[in-house]
Design a protein around this motif. Structure first.
Motif, PDB file in Angstrom:
ATOM      1  N   MET A   1     -14.448  80.581 -86.797  1.00  0.00           N
ATOM      2  CA  MET A   1     -14.263  81.570 -86.070  1.00  0.00           C
ATOM      3  C   MET A   1     -14.331  81.180 -84.622  1.00  0.00           C
ATOM      4  SD  MET A   1     -15.759  85.442 -85.740  1.00  0.00           S
ATOM      5  CE  MET A   1     -15.050  86.049 -87.422  1.00  0.00           C
ATOM      6  N   SER A   2     -13.383  81.487 -83.676  1.00  0.00           N
ATOM      7  CA  SER A   2     -13.442  81.027 -82.176  1.00  0.00           C
ATOM      8  C   SER A   2     -14.093  82.051 -81.623  1.00  0.00           C
ATOM      9  CB  SER A   2     -12.140  81.194 -81.515  1.00  0.00           C
ATOM     10  OG  SER A   2     -11.715  82.569 -81.307  1.00  0.00           O
ATOM     11  N   ILE A   3     -14.872  81.428 -80.366  1.00  0.00           N
ATOM     12  CA  ILE A   3     -15.898  82.207 -79.652  1.00  0.00           C
ATOM     13  C   ILE A   3     -14.895  83.309 -78.933  1.00  0.00           C
ATOM     14  CG2 ILE A   3     -15.160  81.138 -77.285  1.00  0.00           C
ATOM     15  CD1 ILE A   3     -18.815  82.101 -78.686  1.00  0.00           C
ATOM     16  N   ASP A   4     -13.890  83.422 -78.654  1.00  0.00           N
ATOM     17  CA  ASP A   4     -13.302  84.818 -78.280  1.00  0.00           C
ATOM     18  C   ASP A   4     -13.100  85.806 -79.352  1.00  0.00           C
ATOM     19  OD1 ASP A   4     -13.161  83.946 -75.693  1.00  0.00           O
ATOM     20  OD2 ASP A   4     -10.792  82.938 -75.859  1.00  0.00           O
ATOM     21  N   LYS A   5     -12.843  85.323 -80.656  1.00  0.00           N
ATOM     22  CA  LYS A   5     -12.769  86.232 -81.713  1.00  0.00           C
ATOM     23  C   LYS A   5     -14.101  86.886 -81.993  1.00  0.00           C
ATOM     24  CE  LYS A   5      -8.528  84.481 -84.028  1.00  0.00           C
ATOM     25  NZ  LYS A   5      -8.043  83.641 -85.261  1.00  0.00           N
ATOM     26  N   SER A   6     -15.202  86.046 -81.800  1.00  0.00           N
ATOM     27  CA  SER A   6     -16.434  86.413 -82.055  1.00  0.00           C
ATOM     28  C   SER A   6     -16.970  87.563 -81.219  1.00  0.00           C
ATOM     29  CB  SER A   6     -17.672  85.353 -81.992  1.00  0.00           C
ATOM     30  OG  SER A   6     -17.160  84.387 -83.174  1.00  0.00           O
ATOM     31  N   PHE A   7     -16.747  87.333 -79.862  1.00  0.00           N
ATOM     32  CA  PHE A   7     -16.989  88.304 -79.019  1.00  0.00           C
ATOM     33  C   PHE A   7     -16.026  89.396 -79.143  1.00  0.00           C
ATOM     34  CE2 PHE A   7     -18.770  84.691 -76.065  1.00  0.00           C
ATOM     35  CZ  PHE A   7     -19.813  85.185 -75.984  1.00  0.00           C
ATOM     36  N   LEU A   8     -14.879  89.487 -79.369  1.00  0.00           N
ATOM     37  CA  LEU A   8     -13.975  90.407 -79.544  1.00  0.00           C
ATOM     38  C   LEU A   8     -14.372  91.233 -80.860  1.00  0.00           C
ATOM     39  CD1 LEU A   8     -11.410  92.032 -78.873  1.00  0.00           C
ATOM     40  CD2 LEU A   8     -10.245  90.765 -80.401  1.00  0.00           C
ATOM     41  N   ALA A  88     -30.784  92.950 -87.985  1.00  0.00           N
ATOM     42  CA  ALA A  88     -29.467  92.766 -88.110  1.00  0.00           C
ATOM     43  C   ALA A  88     -29.204  92.544 -89.387  1.00  0.00           C
ATOM     44  CB  ALA A  88     -29.090  91.546 -87.142  1.00  0.00           C
ATOM     45  N   CYS A  89     -28.083  92.865 -89.807  1.00  0.00           N
ATOM     46  CA  CYS A  89     -27.387  92.508 -91.097  1.00  0.00           C
ATOM     47  C   CYS A  89     -26.965  91.293 -91.217  1.00  0.00           C
ATOM     48  CB  CYS A  89     -26.119  93.609 -91.407  1.00  0.00           C
ATOM     49  SG  CYS A  89     -24.710  92.987 -90.620  1.00  0.00           S
ATOM     50  N   LEU A  90     -26.790  90.673 -92.305  1.00  0.00           N
ATOM     51  CA  LEU A  90     -26.594  89.211 -92.620  1.00  0.00           C
ATOM     52  C   LEU A  90     -25.180  88.891 -91.904  1.00  0.00           C
ATOM     53  CD1 LEU A  90     -27.570  86.872 -93.965  1.00  0.00           C
ATOM     54  CD2 LEU A  90     -26.201  87.442 -95.967  1.00  0.00           C
ATOM     55  N   ARG A  91     -24.179  89.759 -92.125  1.00  0.00           N
ATOM     56  CA  ARG A  91     -22.714  89.248 -91.196  1.00  0.00           C
ATOM     57  C   ARG A  91     -23.036  89.224 -89.932  1.00  0.00           C
ATOM     58  NH1 ARG A  91     -18.587  91.317 -88.842  1.00  0.00           N
ATOM     59  NH2 ARG A  91     -16.457  90.087 -89.388  1.00  0.00           N
ATOM     60  N   CYS A  92     -23.477  90.371 -89.098  1.00  0.00           N
ATOM     61  CA  CYS A  92     -23.641  90.247 -87.718  1.00  0.00           C
ATOM     62  C   CYS A  92     -24.799  89.077 -87.458  1.00  0.00           C
ATOM     63  CB  CYS A  92     -24.116  91.577 -87.302  1.00  0.00           C
ATOM     64  SG  CYS A  92     -23.104  92.747 -87.195  1.00  0.00           S
ATOM     65  N   ASN A  93     -25.473  88.989 -88.098  1.00  0.00           N
ATOM     66  CA  ASN A  93     -26.532  87.865 -87.540  1.00  0.00           C
ATOM     67  C   ASN A  93     -26.194  86.463 -87.820  1.00  0.00           C
ATOM     68  OD1 ASN A  93     -28.795  86.399 -86.748  1.00  0.00           O
ATOM     69  ND2 ASN A  93     -30.229  87.452 -88.091  1.00  0.00           N
ATOM     70  N   SER A  94     -25.734  86.196 -89.234  1.00  0.00           N
ATOM     71  CA  SER A  94     -25.468  84.700 -89.377  1.00  0.00           C
ATOM     72  C   SER A  94     -23.980  84.474 -89.157  1.00  0.00           C
ATOM     73  CB  SER A  94     -25.656  84.527 -90.970  1.00  0.00           C
ATOM     74  OG  SER A  94     -27.033  84.872 -91.281  1.00  0.00           O
ATOM     75  N   VAL A  95     -23.110  85.383 -88.872  1.00  0.00           N
ATOM     76  CA  VAL A  95     -21.607  85.034 -88.822  1.00  0.00           C
ATOM     77  C   VAL A  95     -21.391  85.254 -87.184  1.00  0.00           C
ATOM     78  CG1 VAL A  95     -19.125  85.462 -89.245  1.00  0.00           C
ATOM     79  CG2 VAL A  95     -21.097  85.499 -91.008  1.00  0.00           C
ATOM     80  N   LEU A  96     -21.313  86.684 -86.871  1.00  0.00           N
ATOM     81  CA  LEU A  96     -20.809  86.795 -85.426  1.00  0.00           C
ATOM     82  C   LEU A  96     -21.873  86.042 -84.331  1.00  0.00           C
ATOM     83  CD1 LEU A  96     -19.923  90.317 -85.855  1.00  0.00           C
ATOM     84  CD2 LEU A  96     -18.362  88.318 -85.673  1.00  0.00           C
ATOM     85  N   VAL A 100     -21.520  82.760 -81.754  1.00  0.00           N
ATOM     86  CA  VAL A 100     -21.813  82.761 -80.204  1.00  0.00           C
ATOM     87  C   VAL A 100     -22.827  81.990 -79.896  1.00  0.00           C
ATOM     88  CG1 VAL A 100     -22.625  84.433 -78.405  1.00  0.00           C
ATOM     89  CG2 VAL A 100     -20.907  85.129 -80.235  1.00  0.00           C
ATOM     90  N   GLU A 101     -24.211  81.775 -80.335  1.00  0.00           N
ATOM     91  CA  GLU A 101     -25.115  81.069 -80.005  1.00  0.00           C
ATOM     92  C   GLU A 101     -25.081  79.839 -80.278  1.00  0.00           C
ATOM     93  OE1 GLU A 101     -28.472  83.012 -82.096  1.00  0.00           O
ATOM     94  OE2 GLU A 101     -28.511  84.854 -80.995  1.00  0.00           O
ATOM     95  N   LYS A 102     -24.294  79.152 -81.142  1.00  0.00           N
ATOM     96  CA  LYS A 102     -24.045  77.754 -81.158  1.00  0.00           C
ATOM     97  C   LYS A 102     -22.947  77.385 -80.256  1.00  0.00           C
ATOM     98  CE  LYS A 102     -24.460  77.018 -86.363  1.00  0.00           C
ATOM     99  NZ  LYS A 102     -23.638  76.883 -87.282  1.00  0.00           N
ATOM    100  N   TYR A 103     -22.050  78.160 -79.896  1.00  0.00           N
ATOM    101  CA  TYR A 103     -21.197  77.738 -78.681  1.00  0.00           C
ATOM    102  C   TYR A 103     -21.816  77.778 -77.261  1.00  0.00           C
ATOM    103  CZ  TYR A 103     -17.883  78.585 -75.156  1.00  0.00           C
ATOM    104  OH  TYR A 103     -17.303  78.304 -73.845  1.00  0.00           O
ATOM    105  N   ILE A 104     -22.992  78.656 -77.213  1.00  0.00           N
ATOM    106  CA  ILE A 104     -23.600  78.779 -75.836  1.00  0.00           C
ATOM    107  C   ILE A 104     -24.660  77.648 -75.833  1.00  0.00           C
ATOM    108  CG2 ILE A 104     -25.385  80.010 -74.537  1.00  0.00           C
ATOM    109  CD1 ILE A 104     -22.391  81.146 -74.442  1.00  0.00           C
ATOM    110  N   GLN A 105     -25.288  77.362 -76.835  1.00  0.00           N
ATOM    111  CA  GLN A 105     -26.206  76.110 -76.816  1.00  0.00           C
ATOM    112  C   GLN A 105     -25.525  74.779 -76.676  1.00  0.00           C
ATOM    113  OE1 GLN A 105     -28.197  75.473 -80.574  1.00  0.00           O
ATOM    114  NE2 GLN A 105     -29.860  74.544 -79.610  1.00  0.00           N
ATOM    115  N   LYS A 106     -24.279  74.545 -77.358  1.00  0.00           N
ATOM    116  CA  LYS A 106     -23.588  73.368 -77.094  1.00  0.00           C
ATOM    117  C   LYS A 106     -22.908  73.450 -75.590  1.00  0.00           C
ATOM    118  CE  LYS A 106     -19.678  71.187 -79.089  1.00  0.00           C
ATOM    119  NZ  LYS A 106     -18.116  70.905 -78.414  1.00  0.00           N
TER     120      LYS A 106
END
Length: 140
Positions: A1-8, A88-96, A100-106
């Motif tokens: 999932m792209s970062i923009d899709k995650s934020f959206l 946080a539910c598994l989906r919100c935490n582990s997916v969304l 975002v956090e992987k993108y920001i860290q990178k």
């Protein structure tokens, strides 16, 4: 999932579920009886299923060091970052949020400010991430 899709997706969840989540927080923590059984729910979507612990600040920010702390505005006590979690539910935490956090860290680790600045898109995404952290502190 792209970062923009995650934020959206996060924005859509907060807009559609925000009132429900805030009512539950209010009921659980401000108006509920002390003896009332509280059922943890996701701070984003309100789900009560597959609940995990979401660190308010990702562990990589404070290098998983339990000696890093902040002072709580509520009671002026030291609080370890590693212990500052919210449900946080598994989906919100582990997916969304994970996406975002992987993108920001990178982004933060790859930019050398001696040779270049962040792009406008990178800045906007860092600000969006900081807004999520601010929201997590508000809910905590």
């Amino acid at each position: 999932m792209s970062i923009d899709k995650s934020f959206l997706e996060i924005r859509k969840i907060v807009r559609t579920q925000g009132k429900h989540v805030m009512r539950k927080l209010f009921d659980d923590h401000l108006t509920g009886l002390i003896t009332k059984k509280r059922v943890p729910s996701c701070f984003l979507c309100g789900s009560e299923k597959n609940i995990t612990k979401e660190h308010i600040l990702p562990k990589w920010v404070f290098e998983s060091n339990d000696k890093h702390f902040f002072i709580s505005d509520v009671n002026q006590l030291n609080q370890s970052y590693i212990r500052a979690t919210i449900p946080a539910c598994l989906r919100c935490n582990s997916v969304l949020l994970n996406n975002v956090e992987k993108y920001i860290q990178k982004t933060l680790s790859e930019v050398n400010l001696k040779t270049r600045y962040y792009s406008e898109d990178e800045w906007e995404n860092v600000i969006r991430w900081l807004e999520i952290i601010d929201y997590k502190f508000q809910v905590w």
